[in-house]
Design a protein around this motif. Structure first.
Motif, PDB file in Angstrom:
ATOM      1  N   SER A  82       0.673  -1.125  -0.085  1.00  0.00           N
ATOM      2  CA  SER A  82      -0.107   0.036   0.003  1.00  0.00           C
ATOM      3  C   SER A  82       0.635   1.340  -0.002  1.00  0.00           C
TER       4      SER A  82
ATOM      5  N   ILE B  34      -5.957  -1.254  -3.492  1.00  0.00           N
ATOM      6  CA  ILE B  34      -6.698  -2.441  -3.367  1.00  0.00           C
ATOM      7  C   ILE B  34      -7.943  -2.827  -4.029  1.00  0.00           C
TER       8      ILE B  34
ATOM      9  N   TYR C 178      -0.240  -7.644   1.060  1.00  0.00           N
ATOM     10  CA  TYR C 178       0.276  -7.338   2.235  1.00  0.00           C
ATOM     11  C   TYR C 178      -0.857  -6.530   2.877  1.00  0.00           C
ATOM     12  N   THR C 179      -1.701  -6.774   3.639  1.00  0.00           N
ATOM     13  CA  THR C 179      -2.678  -6.056   4.229  1.00  0.00           C
ATOM     14  C   THR C 179      -3.482  -6.787   5.422  1.00  0.00           C
ATOM     15  N   ASP C 180      -4.523  -5.931   5.843  1.00  0.00           N
ATOM     16  CA  ASP C 180      -5.086  -6.251   7.226  1.00  0.00           C
ATOM     17  C   ASP C 180      -6.025  -7.372   6.703  1.00  0.00           C
TER      18      ASP C 180
ATOM     19  N   SER D 185      -0.722   0.924   9.394  1.00  0.00           N
ATOM     20  CA  SER D 185      -1.388   1.780   8.526  1.00  0.00           C
ATOM     21  C   SER D 185      -2.321   2.822   9.298  1.00  0.00           C
TER      22      SER D 185
END
Length: 182
Positions: free
Chosen positions: A21, A41, A57-59, A84
């Motif tokens: 991100s 995204i 790579y993210t929540d 983030s």
């Protein structure tokens, strides 16, 4: 989150194309051995499904909200990760246009309490998304302490360099890092 390859060690990330991100998260993934790919995204679902990228790579909260659970087979957790930050901004002219009662009301609605509520909502959503993910036969991998330490060591080098760079510019970055760790 990856489509085809489970990430159980730092070595498993080597050469994988992972959506990030931001530049800082890209630096983190590079330190871990992956090839960062910057994209919105909203493009991740199609990019994962067609093999343009290997993962994201993210929540975990986005597993359901962006339907990434449909194109993701593995979620890996257990290492230190990037933050983030999320924040609410009000236009200065709008703020200044409020009377004292309006400013007091806005101040009461924001701050630490609002931040904690937002954090809890996101954490609860991520937990529910991971539960549904595993109930659908997908795998959540929690790194062993040994493997997490390898990720964390690579991350620590980046943090140390960033702090040193900022401190050299007169920014009290170490104070900020220390506050985040509390």
């Amino acid at each position: 989150m990856t489509k085809d390859k489970p990430i159980k060690s730092l070595e498993d990330l080597k050469g994988l194309k992972i959506r990030v991100s931001s530049r800082n998260v890209g630096d983190l993934l590079t330190a871990w051995g992956a090839s960062p790919v910057s994209m919105p995204i909203t493009e991740v679902y199609n990019s994962m499904s067609t093999g343009v990228i290997d993962g994201v790579y993210t929540d975990a909260s986005v597993l359901q909200s962006f339907k990434l659970n449909e194109v993701t087979q593995y979620v890996t957790k257990g290492m230190h990760s990037a933050l983030s930050p999320q924040f609410l901004i009000m236009n200065r002219d709008s703020w200044e246009g409020l009377d004292e009662a309006g400013k007091a009301a806005m101040t009461k609605l924001t701050g630490v309490e609002m931040s904690e509520k937002g954090r809890k909502i996101q954490a609860d959503h991520a937990e529910a998304a991971l539960k549904a993910f595993t109930e659908n036969g997908k795998e959540v991998i929690t790194l062993s302490e040994t493997e997490a330490a390898k990720f964390n060591a690579a991350s620590a080098k980046l943090l140390d360099q960033a702090v040193a760079d900022l401190e050299a510019k007169g920014v009290k970055a170490q104070d900020f890092v220390s506050a985040l760790k509390q």
